[in-house]
Write an enzyme that holds these catalytic residues in place. Sequence first.
Site, PDB file in Angstrom:
ATOM      1  N   GLN A 103       0.850  -1.205   0.000  1.00  0.00           N
ATOM      2  CA  GLN A 103       0.000   0.000   0.000  1.00  0.00           C
ATOM      3  C   GLN A 103       0.878   1.245   0.000  1.00  0.00           C
ATOM      4  OE1 GLN A 103      -3.545  -0.450   2.913  1.00  0.00           O
ATOM      5  NE2 GLN A 103      -1.952  -1.784   3.709  1.00  0.00           N
ATOM      6  N   VAL A 105       3.741   4.053  -0.918  1.00  0.00           N
ATOM      7  CA  VAL A 105       4.035   4.817  -2.153  1.00  0.00           C
ATOM      8  C   VAL A 105       5.487   5.282  -2.166  1.00  0.00           C
ATOM      9  CG1 VAL A 105       1.629   5.570  -2.361  1.00  0.00           C
ATOM     10  CG2 VAL A 105       3.237   6.996  -1.084  1.00  0.00           C
ATOM     11  N   HIS A 121      -1.368   1.527  -4.347  1.00  0.00           N
ATOM     12  CA  HIS A 121      -1.736   2.951  -4.233  1.00  0.00           C
ATOM     13  C   HIS A 121      -0.806   3.866  -5.014  1.00  0.00           C
ATOM     14  CE1 HIS A 121      -3.805   1.835  -0.166  1.00  0.00           C
ATOM     15  NE2 HIS A 121      -4.492   1.431  -1.216  1.00  0.00           N
ATOM     16  N   CYS A 129      -0.322  14.494 -15.239  1.00  0.00           N
ATOM     17  CA  CYS A 129      -1.134  15.668 -15.556  1.00  0.00           C
ATOM     18  C   CYS A 129      -2.620  15.331 -15.532  1.00  0.00           C
ATOM     19  CB  CYS A 129      -0.767  16.202 -16.954  1.00  0.00           C
ATOM     20  SG  CYS A 129      -1.775  17.641 -17.407  1.00  0.00           S
ATOM     21  N   CYS A 149       1.696  21.428 -15.720  1.00  0.00           N
ATOM     22  CA  CYS A 149       2.188  20.574 -16.808  1.00  0.00           C
ATOM     23  C   CYS A 149       3.018  21.363 -17.827  1.00  0.00           C
ATOM     24  CB  CYS A 149       0.981  19.935 -17.502  1.00  0.00           C
ATOM     25  SG  CYS A 149       1.430  18.924 -18.926  1.00  0.00           S
ATOM     26  N   CYS A 152       0.881  21.134 -21.306  1.00  0.00           N
ATOM     27  CA  CYS A 152      -0.417  21.805 -21.566  1.00  0.00           C
ATOM     28  C   CYS A 152      -0.741  22.876 -20.533  1.00  0.00           C
ATOM     29  CB  CYS A 152      -1.555  20.767 -21.583  1.00  0.00           C
ATOM     30  SG  CYS A 152      -1.991  20.171 -19.934  1.00  0.00           S
ATOM     31  N   THR A 190       0.314  -2.793   8.823  1.00  0.00           N
ATOM     32  CA  THR A 190      -0.830  -2.031   8.332  1.00  0.00           C
ATOM     33  C   THR A 190      -1.984  -2.121   9.327  1.00  0.00           C
ATOM     34  OG1 THR A 190      -2.448  -1.760   6.532  1.00  0.00           O
ATOM     35  CG2 THR A 190      -1.636  -3.993   6.932  1.00  0.00           C
ATOM     36  N   SER A 191      -2.704  -0.996   9.445  1.00  0.00           N
ATOM     37  CA  SER A 191      -3.839  -0.962  10.397  1.00  0.00           C
ATOM     38  C   SER A 191      -5.040  -1.677   9.789  1.00  0.00           C
ATOM     39  CB  SER A 191      -4.206   0.485  10.716  1.00  0.00           C
ATOM     40  OG  SER A 191      -4.510   1.172   9.511  1.00  0.00           O
ATOM     41  N   ASN A 215       2.716  -6.952  13.254  1.00  0.00           N
ATOM     42  CA  ASN A 215       2.311  -5.560  13.432  1.00  0.00           C
ATOM     43  C   ASN A 215       2.610  -5.125  14.855  1.00  0.00           C
ATOM     44  OD1 ASN A 215       1.009  -3.506  11.713  1.00  0.00           O
ATOM     45  ND2 ASN A 215      -0.496  -3.412  13.375  1.00  0.00           N
TER      46      ASN A 215
HETATM   47  C1  BV8 Z   1     -11.467   2.364  -4.044  1.00  0.00           C
HETATM   48  C2  BV8 Z   1      -3.093   8.047  -0.734  1.00  0.00           C
HETATM   49  C3  BV8 Z   1     -13.357   2.104  -5.497  1.00  0.00           C
HETATM   50  C4  BV8 Z   1      -1.748   7.697  -1.209  1.00  0.00           C
HETATM   51  C5  BV8 Z   1      -4.336   6.347   0.421  1.00  0.00           C
HETATM   52  C6  BV8 Z   1     -14.816  -1.155   0.546  1.00  0.00           C
HETATM   53  C7  BV8 Z   1     -14.350  -1.535  -0.706  1.00  0.00           C
HETATM   54  C8  BV8 Z   1     -13.707  -0.615  -1.530  1.00  0.00           C
HETATM   55  C9  BV8 Z   1     -13.534   0.717  -1.114  1.00  0.00           C
HETATM   56  C10 BV8 Z   1     -14.003   1.092   0.117  1.00  0.00           C
HETATM   57  C11 BV8 Z   1     -14.643   0.163   0.942  1.00  0.00           C
HETATM   58  N1  BV8 Z   1     -14.982   0.814   2.073  1.00  0.00           N
HETATM   59  C12 BV8 Z   1     -14.579   2.103   1.991  1.00  0.00           C
HETATM   60  C13 BV8 Z   1     -13.996   2.313   0.812  1.00  0.00           C
HETATM   61  C14 BV8 Z   1     -13.445   3.592   0.358  1.00  0.00           C
HETATM   62  C15 BV8 Z   1     -11.981   3.791   0.753  1.00  0.00           C
HETATM   63  C16 BV8 Z   1     -11.636   3.272   2.113  1.00  0.00           C
HETATM   64  O1  BV8 Z   1     -11.082   2.175   2.238  1.00  0.00           O
HETATM   65  N2  BV8 Z   1     -11.911   4.049   3.143  1.00  0.00           N
HETATM   66  C17 BV8 Z   1     -11.543   3.624   4.477  1.00  0.00           C
HETATM   67  C18 BV8 Z   1     -10.745   4.705   5.175  1.00  0.00           C
HETATM   68  C19 BV8 Z   1     -12.821   3.242   5.201  1.00  0.00           C
HETATM   69  N3  BV8 Z   1     -11.146   3.158  -0.252  1.00  0.00           N
HETATM   70  C20 BV8 Z   1     -10.877   3.845  -1.358  1.00  0.00           C
HETATM   71  O2  BV8 Z   1     -11.346   4.938  -1.615  1.00  0.00           O
HETATM   72  C21 BV8 Z   1      -9.920   3.183  -2.357  1.00  0.00           C
HETATM   73  N4  BV8 Z   1     -10.548   3.257  -3.662  1.00  0.00           N
HETATM   74  O3  BV8 Z   1     -11.718   1.385  -3.418  1.00  0.00           O
HETATM   75  O4  BV8 Z   1     -12.115   2.725  -5.238  1.00  0.00           O
HETATM   76  C22 BV8 Z   1     -14.377   2.643  -4.514  1.00  0.00           C
HETATM   77  C23 BV8 Z   1     -14.376   3.983  -4.183  1.00  0.00           C
HETATM   78  C24 BV8 Z   1     -15.336   4.455  -3.264  1.00  0.00           C
HETATM   79  C25 BV8 Z   1     -16.248   3.569  -2.668  1.00  0.00           C
HETATM   80  C26 BV8 Z   1     -16.199   2.213  -2.988  1.00  0.00           C
HETATM   81  C27 BV8 Z   1     -15.267   1.740  -3.918  1.00  0.00           C
HETATM   82  C28 BV8 Z   1      -8.609   3.956  -2.438  1.00  0.00           C
HETATM   83  C29 BV8 Z   1      -7.752   3.663  -1.263  1.00  0.00           C
HETATM   84  C30 BV8 Z   1      -6.380   4.372  -1.422  1.00  0.00           C
HETATM   85  C31 BV8 Z   1      -6.404   5.582  -0.577  1.00  0.00           C
HETATM   86  N5  BV8 Z   1      -5.087   6.237  -0.609  1.00  0.00           N
HETATM   87  N6  BV8 Z   1      -3.367   7.255   0.459  1.00  0.00           N
HETATM   88  C32 BV8 Z   1      -0.764   8.314  -0.261  1.00  0.00           C
HETATM   89  O5  BV8 Z   1      -0.684   9.553  -0.247  1.00  0.00           O
HETATM   90  O6  BV8 Z   1      -0.077   7.546   0.436  1.00  0.00           O
HETATM   91  S1  BV8 Z   1      -4.611   5.330   1.755  1.00  0.00           S
HETATM   92  C33 BV8 Z   1      -3.430   5.528   2.950  1.00  0.00           C
HETATM   93  O7  BV8 Z   1      -3.758   4.555   3.960  1.00  0.00           O
HETATM   94  C34 BV8 Z   1      -2.036   5.170   2.482  1.00  0.00           C
HETATM   95  O8  BV8 Z   1      -1.929   4.931   1.115  1.00  0.00           O
HETATM   96  C35 BV8 Z   1      -1.720   3.877   3.251  1.00  0.00           C
HETATM   97  O9  BV8 Z   1      -1.070   2.997   2.427  1.00  0.00           O
HETATM   98  C36 BV8 Z   1      -3.087   3.390   3.562  1.00  0.00           C
HETATM   99  C37 BV8 Z   1      -3.212   2.360   4.648  1.00  0.00           C
HETATM  100  O10 BV8 Z   1      -2.581   2.860   5.832  1.00  0.00           O
HETATM  101  P1  BV8 Z   1      -1.532   1.883   6.555  1.00  0.00           P
HETATM  102  O11 BV8 Z   1      -0.469   1.542   5.567  1.00  0.00           O
HETATM  103  O12 BV8 Z   1      -2.256   0.743   7.169  1.00  0.00           O
HETATM  104  O13 BV8 Z   1      -0.900   2.845   7.643  1.00  0.00           O
HETATM  105  P2  BV8 Z   1      -1.464   3.138   9.108  1.00  0.00           P
HETATM  106  O14 BV8 Z   1      -0.705   4.308   9.642  1.00  0.00           O
HETATM  107  O15 BV8 Z   1      -2.957   3.177   9.058  1.00  0.00           O
HETATM  108  O16 BV8 Z   1      -1.072   1.832   9.956  1.00  0.00           O
HETATM  109  C38 BV8 Z   1       0.295   1.512  10.169  1.00  0.00           C
HETATM  110  C39 BV8 Z   1       0.315   0.238  11.005  1.00  0.00           C
HETATM  111  O17 BV8 Z   1       1.681  -0.166  11.171  1.00  0.00           O
HETATM  112  C40 BV8 Z   1      -0.253   0.434  12.417  1.00  0.00           C
HETATM  113  O18 BV8 Z   1      -1.160  -0.628  12.688  1.00  0.00           O
HETATM  114  C41 BV8 Z   1       0.979   0.349  13.325  1.00  0.00           C
HETATM  115  O19 BV8 Z   1       0.683  -0.276  14.543  1.00  0.00           O
HETATM  116  C42 BV8 Z   1       1.911  -0.492  12.518  1.00  0.00           C
HETATM  117  N7  BV8 Z   1       3.340  -0.235  12.756  1.00  0.00           N
HETATM  118  C43 BV8 Z   1       3.941   0.961  12.994  1.00  0.00           C
HETATM  119  N8  BV8 Z   1       5.280   0.786  13.103  1.00  0.00           N
HETATM  120  C44 BV8 Z   1       5.521  -0.549  12.924  1.00  0.00           C
HETATM  121  C45 BV8 Z   1       4.292  -1.195  12.697  1.00  0.00           C
HETATM  122  N9  BV8 Z   1       4.184  -2.515  12.482  1.00  0.00           N
HETATM  123  C46 BV8 Z   1       5.340  -3.232  12.487  1.00  0.00           C
HETATM  124  N10 BV8 Z   1       6.563  -2.683  12.692  1.00  0.00           N
HETATM  125  C47 BV8 Z   1       6.687  -1.356  12.923  1.00  0.00           C
HETATM  126  N11 BV8 Z   1       7.923  -0.835  13.136  1.00  0.00           N
END
Ligand code: BV8
Length: 243
Positions: A103, A105, A121, A129, A149, A152, A190-191, A215
């Site tokens: 996930q 980037v 992602h 663009c 861009c 354009c 990942t969370s 995790n």
């Molecule tokens: C989509 C931008 C069609 C890039 C990001 C059901 C099905 C499909 C879609 C949905 C659905 N329900 C809801 C949706 C819509 C939405 C969604 O999921 N919303 C959520 C919030 C409810 N999904 C979408 O919109 C996706 N598109 O499905 O299109 C669609 C659209 C609408 C409706 C239906 C279908 C697009 C998803 C992409 C979003 N873009 N970011 C960027 O700038 O990076 S998401 C963002 O969160 C990041 O990209 C990141 O990758 C992602 C996930 O976060 P995590 O990687 O899990 O990071 P987090 O901080 O949360 O957790 C870190 C974990 O690591 C923690 O648990 C921590 O304890 C642990 N940790 C920390 N340190 C360590 C560790 N573990 C081990 N060792 C360590 N040292």
Amino acid sequence: MNLEDSIKKLSKVIHSSKSLVVMTGAGISSESGVPTFRGEGGFWKGRSAMELASPEGFENNPELVWQWYEERRTKLKDIKPNPAHFALAELEKRCARFTLITQNVDRLHHQAGSKNILELHGTIWKNVCLSCPFEEDHPEEKRPTSHKCPKCGGWLRPGVVWFGEMLPEDTLSKAYRASENCDVFLVVGTSGVVYPAAGLSEIAKRSGAYTALVNLEKTNANVDLVLLGKAGNLLPKIFSAEV
Ligand code: BV8
């Protein structure tokens, strides 16, 4: 089961795997100094995901969104892979079939030498663009960075997938296929709140795979085995443990 026994158990399962899938999130990069999204000091802290990572947010205030992405690029510029990234790259060389779904980037998996990577992602190291087919890699190396861009004059945006946007179709279908056909699915750092990425381990489990999570904290992921700890510490142990 205590952590030592869990490490041995997961190591044994991975060593006998015929088709391994690993899915990573921001947690695997946190030991490289990359803030996660939802934890302490996370990128989202105090800011709204929809404001900063959605087409509507960009349309509403492109300068704010660009400020956030340039801030992240600055933080990521000198970041290096950590032992967790390298452990995965090493493991891939020893596996008959290995797919790395991320996930993230930041492209730290590429830097660490992983090969078969599915970037769900997109990547922060690309500009595309909004109005024409123009795109450019590593815009941060071009000075001064422009957000318009050169072809354009339209707005450029980072080559990442925002909330509400479809994931790259080919990448997502490969991720579904790998999840349906693996015998071991490992989730790291990942969370598990963002879909469809968060649903892949369930698909793997329903298809008969052994599933595990490494995790810092427990999540809602419905897996067979949970190992709590730092990926940079646990992955090298799991992948090298004598079985
Ligand atoms: C989509 C931008 C069609 C890039 C990001 C059901 C099905 C499909 C879609 C949905 C659905 N329900 C809801 C949706 C819509 C939405 C969604 O999921 N919303 C959520 C919030 C409810 N999904 C979408 O919109 C996706 N598109 O499905 O299109 C669609 C659209 C609408 C409706 C239906 C279908 C697009 C998803 C992409 C979003 N873009 N970011 C960027 O700038 O990076 S998401 C963002 O969160 C990041 O990209 C990141 O990758 C992602 C996930 O976060 P995590 O990687 O899990 O990071 P987090 O901080 O949360 O957790 C870190 C974990 O690591 C923690 O648990 C921590 O304890 C642990 N940790 C920390 N340190 C360590 C560790 N573990 C081990 N060792 C360590 N040292």
